[in-house]
Write a protein that holds these residues in place. Structure first.
Motif, PDB file in Angstrom:
ATOM      1  N   PHE A 124       0.802  -1.229   0.000  1.00 14.50           N
ATOM      2  CA  PHE A 124       0.000   0.000   0.000  1.00 14.50           C
ATOM      3  C   PHE A 124       0.835   1.279   0.000  1.00 14.50           C
ATOM      4  N   TYR A 125       2.091   1.213   0.459  1.00 10.55           N
ATOM      5  CA  TYR A 125       2.890   2.440   0.475  1.00 10.55           C
ATOM      6  C   TYR A 125       3.226   2.931  -0.931  1.00 10.55           C
ATOM      7  N   LEU A 126       2.934   2.128  -1.941  1.00  7.96           N
ATOM      8  CA  LEU A 126       3.114   2.611  -3.311  1.00  7.96           C
ATOM      9  C   LEU A 126       2.181   3.772  -3.625  1.00  7.96           C
ATOM     10  N   HIS A 127       1.126   3.938  -2.815  1.00 10.50           N
ATOM     11  CA  HIS A 127       0.243   5.097  -2.965  1.00 10.50           C
ATOM     12  C   HIS A 127       0.951   6.402  -2.575  1.00 10.50           C
ATOM     13  N   ASN A 128       2.023   6.314  -1.802  1.00  9.06           N
ATOM     14  CA  ASN A 128       2.699   7.512  -1.299  1.00  9.06           C
ATOM     15  C   ASN A 128       3.269   8.353  -2.434  1.00  9.06           C
ATOM     16  N   ASN A 129       3.484   9.631  -2.157  1.00 10.00           N
ATOM     17  CA  ASN A 129       3.971  10.545  -3.193  1.00 10.00           C
ATOM     18  C   ASN A 129       5.388  10.222  -3.658  1.00 10.00           C
ATOM     19  N   ASP A 130       6.240   9.724  -2.758  1.00  3.98           N
ATOM     20  CA  ASP A 130       7.625   9.452  -3.149  1.00  3.98           C
ATOM     21  C   ASP A 130       8.066   8.102  -2.593  1.00  3.98           C
ATOM     22  N   PRO A 131       7.496   7.008  -3.110  1.00  2.00           N
ATOM     23  CA  PRO A 131       7.848   5.695  -2.570  1.00  2.00           C
ATOM     24  C   PRO A 131       9.120   5.107  -3.158  1.00  2.00           C
ATOM     25  N   ARG A 185     -10.094   9.531 -27.386  1.00  2.00           N
ATOM     26  CA  ARG A 185     -11.322   9.054 -28.029  1.00  2.00           C
ATOM     27  C   ARG A 185     -12.555   9.374 -27.186  1.00  2.00           C
ATOM     28  N   LEU A 186     -12.335   9.641 -25.908  1.00  2.00           N
ATOM     29  CA  LEU A 186     -13.427  10.013 -25.014  1.00  2.00           C
ATOM     30  C   LEU A 186     -13.536  11.520 -24.830  1.00  2.00           C
ATOM     31  N   GLY A 187     -12.694  12.266 -25.524  1.00  2.00           N
ATOM     32  CA  GLY A 187     -12.696  13.707 -25.354  1.00  2.00           C
ATOM     33  C   GLY A 187     -12.013  14.160 -24.081  1.00  2.00           C
ATOM     34  N   LEU A 188     -11.136  13.320 -23.518  1.00  2.00           N
ATOM     35  CA  LEU A 188     -10.408  13.643 -22.297  1.00  2.00           C
ATOM     36  C   LEU A 188      -8.930  13.838 -22.617  1.00  2.00           C
ATOM     37  N   GLY A 189      -8.247  14.572 -21.752  1.00  2.00           N
ATOM     38  CA  GLY A 189      -6.836  14.839 -21.959  1.00  2.00           C
ATOM     39  C   GLY A 189      -5.961  14.216 -20.892  1.00  2.00           C
ATOM     40  N   SER A 190      -4.754  14.756 -20.762  1.00  2.00           N
ATOM     41  CA  SER A 190      -3.790  14.261 -19.787  1.00  2.00           C
ATOM     42  C   SER A 190      -4.353  14.361 -18.377  1.00  2.00           C
ATOM     43  N   GLN A 191      -3.962  13.425 -17.522  1.00  2.00           N
ATOM     44  CA  GLN A 191      -4.508  13.357 -16.172  1.00  2.00           C
ATOM     45  C   GLN A 191      -3.426  13.572 -15.109  1.00  2.00           C
ATOM     46  N   ARG A 192      -3.831  13.581 -13.866  1.00  2.00           N
ATOM     47  CA  ARG A 192      -2.959  13.765 -12.708  1.00  2.00           C
ATOM     48  C   ARG A 192      -2.361  12.386 -12.373  1.00  2.00           C
ATOM     49  N   TYR A 193      -1.158  12.122 -12.874  1.00  2.00           N
ATOM     50  CA  TYR A 193      -0.600  10.775 -12.821  1.00  2.00           C
ATOM     51  C   TYR A 193       0.219  10.469 -11.563  1.00  2.00           C
ATOM     52  N   LEU A 194       0.597  11.480 -10.802  1.00  2.00           N
ATOM     53  CA  LEU A 194       1.359  11.268  -9.562  1.00  2.00           C
ATOM     54  C   LEU A 194       2.592  10.405  -9.797  1.00  2.00           C
ATOM     55  N   THR A 195       3.405  10.812 -10.762  1.00  2.00           N
ATOM     56  CA  THR A 195       4.581  10.025 -11.130  1.00  2.00           C
ATOM     57  C   THR A 195       5.608   9.979 -10.007  1.00  2.00           C
ATOM     58  N   ASP A 196       6.340   8.875  -9.945  1.00  2.00           N
ATOM     59  CA  ASP A 196       7.397   8.721  -8.945  1.00  2.00           C
ATOM     60  C   ASP A 196       8.724   9.219  -9.514  1.00  2.00           C
ATOM     61  N   ARG A 197       9.792   9.033  -8.768  1.00  2.00           N
ATOM     62  CA  ARG A 197      11.100   9.549  -9.187  1.00  2.00           C
ATOM     63  C   ARG A 197      11.608   8.878 -10.465  1.00  2.00           C
ATOM     64  N   ALA A 198      11.074   7.693 -10.783  1.00  2.00           N
ATOM     65  CA  ALA A 198      11.467   7.002 -12.014  1.00  2.00           C
ATOM     66  C   ALA A 198      10.532   7.320 -13.180  1.00  2.00           C
ATOM     67  N   GLY A 199       9.542   8.185 -12.915  1.00  2.00           N
ATOM     68  CA  GLY A 199       8.606   8.562 -13.966  1.00  2.00           C
ATOM     69  C   GLY A 199       7.410   7.647 -14.105  1.00  2.00           C
ATOM     70  N   ASN A 200       7.247   6.685 -13.183  1.00  2.00           N
ATOM     71  CA  ASN A 200       6.113   5.761 -13.251  1.00  2.00           C
ATOM     72  C   ASN A 200       4.871   6.401 -12.637  1.00  2.00           C
ATOM     73  N   PRO A 201       3.743   6.394 -13.332  1.00  2.00           N
ATOM     74  CA  PRO A 201       2.511   6.918 -12.749  1.00  2.00           C
ATOM     75  C   PRO A 201       1.955   5.948 -11.713  1.00  2.00           C
ATOM     76  N   LEU A 202       1.107   6.461 -10.837  1.00  2.00           N
ATOM     77  CA  LEU A 202       0.351   5.605  -9.925  1.00  2.00           C
ATOM     78  C   LEU A 202      -0.911   5.167 -10.663  1.00  2.00           C
ATOM     79  N   LEU A 203      -1.066   3.872 -10.912  1.00  2.00           N
ATOM     80  CA  LEU A 203      -2.224   3.400 -11.674  1.00  2.00           C
ATOM     81  C   LEU A 203      -3.476   3.244 -10.829  1.00  2.00           C
ATOM     82  N   ALA A 204      -3.331   3.165  -9.514  1.00  2.00           N
ATOM     83  CA  ALA A 204      -4.467   2.837  -8.656  1.00  2.00           C
ATOM     84  C   ALA A 204      -5.357   4.020  -8.315  1.00  2.00           C
ATOM     85  N   ALA A 205      -4.876   5.245  -8.473  1.00  2.00           N
ATOM     86  CA  ALA A 205      -5.651   6.423  -8.051  1.00  2.00           C
ATOM     87  C   ALA A 205      -4.981   7.666  -8.624  1.00  2.00           C
TER      88      ALA A 205
END
Length: 333
Positions: A124-131, A185-205
């Motif tokens: 669950f700590y993967l939810h943290n801002n800088d895990p 395709r849904l008319g949506l754009g870039s989202q709030r991805y909460l990327t980590d130091r390696a550039g990986n987004p948080l997929l869960a939220a």
């Protein structure tokens, strides 16, 4: 509550003018559901039937949808299947060679990652801002249950899926693929991805969407996956798994209705996975069995009822809310 109730308004669309694809909903039932939502801390509400807005309140204000994000990544996985990039039933170890050395990890499929039945420790700590590097941490996490045997809801499985998709794309980032193949395709754009130091987004939220924006996902479900997927592909999202028949690819289903057990799904997710029981899970015994929903913490909800051609979104503020009570009001039961 009276102030909130007065904030709701019916659009000029006459119910008798709704298309014949589904019988018009009862406006009194929609108002009753909206009033219940507002009384339980609801901050926005939107009901759309047959493509027409029936009732709305603060539908253009963005809110955190928490785990509501998961279904967008599930849709991305299905797009990748359509594009020939992967199969849901292929072994993760085919793409992540390190998993071949662990007998249980070697058996895990991509579908099990997306259904949270991989047996992987949730981390669950993967939810943290800088895990740290979320993907690497998830890949190294231990398997704590045999694959397919337990529903273990947490961010690690989705981060492993991100690592798999990244390898499959061979240069294109998963977020770019998500945007190109799904969101645009849904008319949506870039989202709030909460990327980590390696550039990986948080997929869960992490995302913030208005009720209108989130409803676009519901409209895709009603349209059988169009304009994102080939016909029939989205049905993978409603199949459930042996570990939890009511969940697949970010969507909760109501297939056990009119039987099954009604309970607060968010409360069930609080204890450790060993103490959770998912047998017979149902959102509402009185709602149609084809009902599906995306559920986010704090009672964020997207409901889709194909037999009624109905999409409903409500955002919550964390006040206790009952899916079953809301849905009974919504369908007039």
């Amino acid at each position: 509550m009276e102030k909130m109730r007065n904030a709701f308004f019916l659009t000029p669309v006459l119910f008798a003018a709704l298309t014949a694809s589904a019988a018009p909903v009862n406006p009194a039932a929609i108002r009753a559901a909206a009033a219940y939502s507002a009384g339980q801390g609801g901050t926005s509400f939107l009901a759309i039937q047959n493509g027409q807005t029936i009732l709305e309140q603060s539908a253009n204000e963005p809110h955190k949808i928490y785990s509501g994000v998961k279904a967008f990544w599930g849709l991305t996985a299905l797009a990748a299947v359509d594009d020939g990039l992967l199969s849901l039933d292929e072994r993760v170890a085919e793409t992540i060679p390190a998993w071949s050395a662990d007998p249980r990890k070697a058996r895990v499929t991509i579908r099990q990652l997306l259904d949270f039945s991989s047996g992987l420790e949730p981390v669950f700590y993967l939810h943290n801002n800088d895990p740290g590097d979320r993907d690497s941490l998830a890949i190294r996490a231990p398997v704590v249950a045999n694959p397919g045997s337990a529903f273990i809801y947490g961010p690690s499985s989705l981060q492993v899926f991100h690592a798999v998709l990244k390898e499959k794309l061979k240069g294109e980032s998963p977020t770019h693929y998500l945007e190109r193949r799904v969101l645009h395709r849904l008319g949506l754009g870039s989202q709030r991805y909460l990327t980590d130091r390696a550039g990986n987004p948080l997929l869960a939220a992490g995302w913030l969407l208005s009720a209108r924006q989130w409803a676009k996902l519901g409209e895709v479900a009603l349209a059988g996956g169009a304009p994102v997927l080939t016909p029939g592909s989205i049905a993978q999202s409603w199949r459930g798994s042996g570990a939890n028949r009511a969940f697949s690819l970010g969507w909760w289903n109501n297939k056990a209705a009119p039987g099954g057990r009604e309970f607060d799904i968010e409360s069930m997710l609080v204890p450790k996975w060993q103490r959770q029981t998912w047998g017979g899970t149902v959102l509402c015994r009185n709602a149609p069995s084809d009902l599906v929903a995306c559920i986010g913490s704090g009672y964020q909800r997207l409901y889709v009822i194909p037999s009624m051609n109905l999409v409903v979104v409500r955002h919550g503020s964390g006040t206790r809310f009952s899916d079953a009570q809301f849905l009974r009001l919504l369908v007039g039961k």
